[in-house]
Design a protein around this motif. Structure first.
Motif, short mmCIF file in Angstrom:
data_model
loop_
_atom_site.label_atom_id
_atom_site.label_comp_id
_atom_site.label_asym_id
_atom_site.label_seq_id
_atom_site.Cartn_x
_atom_site.Cartn_y
_atom_site.Cartn_z
N TYR A 132 -13.91 11.93 -19.04
CA TYR A 132 -14.78 13.04 -19.43
C TYR A 132 -15.83 13.27 -18.34
O TYR A 132 -15.91 12.54 -17.36
CB TYR A 132 -15.44 12.76 -20.77
N MET A 174 -16.66 21.24 -24.39
CA MET A 174 -15.28 20.82 -24.10
C MET A 174 -14.74 21.33 -22.77
O MET A 174 -13.54 21.29 -22.52
CB MET A 174 -14.32 21.25 -25.23
N PHE A 216 -13.00 18.43 -20.91
CA PHE A 216 -11.76 18.08 -21.60
C PHE A 216 -10.65 19.05 -21.22
O PHE A 216 -9.53 18.65 -20.90
CB PHE A 216 -12.02 18.11 -23.11
N GLU A 217 -10.96 20.34 -21.24
CA GLU A 217 -9.95 21.35 -20.93
C GLU A 217 -9.56 21.31 -19.45
O GLU A 217 -8.39 21.49 -19.11
CB GLU A 217 -10.46 22.74 -21.31
N ASN A 259 -18.05 12.63 -31.71
CA ASN A 259 -17.23 12.99 -30.56
C ASN A 259 -15.77 13.16 -30.95
O ASN A 259 -15.08 14.09 -30.50
CB ASN A 259 -17.35 11.92 -29.47
N ILE A 287 -13.30 16.62 -30.92
CA ILE A 287 -11.99 16.68 -30.27
C ILE A 287 -10.92 17.14 -31.25
O ILE A 287 -10.08 18.01 -30.94
CB ILE A 287 -11.63 15.31 -29.66
N TYR A 333 -11.25 20.81 -31.97
CA TYR A 333 -10.76 21.59 -30.83
C TYR A 333 -9.24 21.66 -30.83
O TYR A 333 -8.65 22.73 -30.63
CB TYR A 333 -11.28 20.97 -29.54
N PRO A 341 -14.58 26.79 -29.48
CA PRO A 341 -15.69 26.01 -28.92
C PRO A 341 -17.06 26.54 -29.34
O PRO A 341 -18.00 25.77 -29.52
CB PRO A 341 -15.48 26.14 -27.41
#
Length: 236
Positions: free
Chosen positions: A143, A167, A170-171, A208, A212, A215, A221
């Protein structure tokens, strides 16, 4: 030669918003390095973040707020062959520049990040570190607080950071994994424990994971960020 792989210029981009308490240490951690450019991208700080960075001789650019927006602005201003995105409450290890250049020379490697150490003597946080580092190595899913790095060419090719309110790291990693390997350097960055200590280690870790899952289930988001700010996720 300066343009050879082991001497490629690294641009370190630090997005900031009211980080006066942390920015000096983050900048200091970058100093013992070779052929490195440092850019602070401020999203409207009301404290002394910008003044501190300027007094330390760092290039500062101003941007609309939002971590993804700020990091993309920094990347546009960068002149390096390699981009490294550093959170303002995180410090790089000594010798990071050589580690980054070496990692990106490995076959099929398109990006990388560091292992994580959290700056607090809390036993529960040691377990968080173990979980983060296991996830990073075995799932190749670091991350943003692990100082993600990649070449400027790859960054532009995948379309930069998606300008999401949450995010975005992450993406970005999901996109990178489709193109090649994510290298995880075993030497850790050291990040502040503030977000774990604010809500508690267990609650922060659960939040957290809920973010996730939401998402992955297709929750936008924007809605996730709204829930997070309003404390609605804490009721799960």
């Amino acid at each position: 030669m300066l343009n050879s792989a082991v001497h490629k210029k690294i641009s370190i981009i630090i997005p900031t918003f009211n980080e006066a308490a942390n920015i000096e240490n983050a900048i200091a951690s970058t100093q013992l390095s070779t052929n490195v450019e440092l850019i602070v991208v401020d999203g409207g700080s009301q404290d002394d973040t910008v003044n501190i960075a300027k007094l330390l001789g760092v290039k500062v650019i101003l941007s609309a707020p939002g971590r993804a927006v700020q990091m993309n602005a920094g990347a546009m201003a960068a002149t390096g062959d390699i981009l490294l995105f550093l959170h303002a409450d995180t410090c790089l290890p000594a010798g990071f520049d050589k580690m980054v250049r070496n990692a990106l020379q490995q076959p099929k490697t398109v990006a990388g990040a560091f292992s994580l150490r959290i700056d607090a003597p809390n036993l529960a946080l040691r377990w968080v570190e173990k979980g983060v580092n296991w996830r990073s190595r075995f799932w190749q899913m670091p991350y943003g607080d692990q100082a993600i790095f990649l070449t400027t060419e790859v960054f532009q090719k995948i379309g930069k950071f998606p300008e999401l309110p949450i995010m975005e790291d992450f993406e970005l990693i999901r996109r990178l994994k489709r193109t090649g390997k994510i290298a995880i350097i075993p030497v850790p960055v050291i990040t502040s424990a503030r977000r774990w200590l604010k809500k508690g280690v267990l609650q922060t870790t659960l939040l957290n994971q809920i973010v996730i899952i939401a998402y992955f289930l297709g929750v936008s988001p924007e809605r996730i960020r709204c829930w997070y700010r309003q404390g609605k996720l804490e009721k799960f």
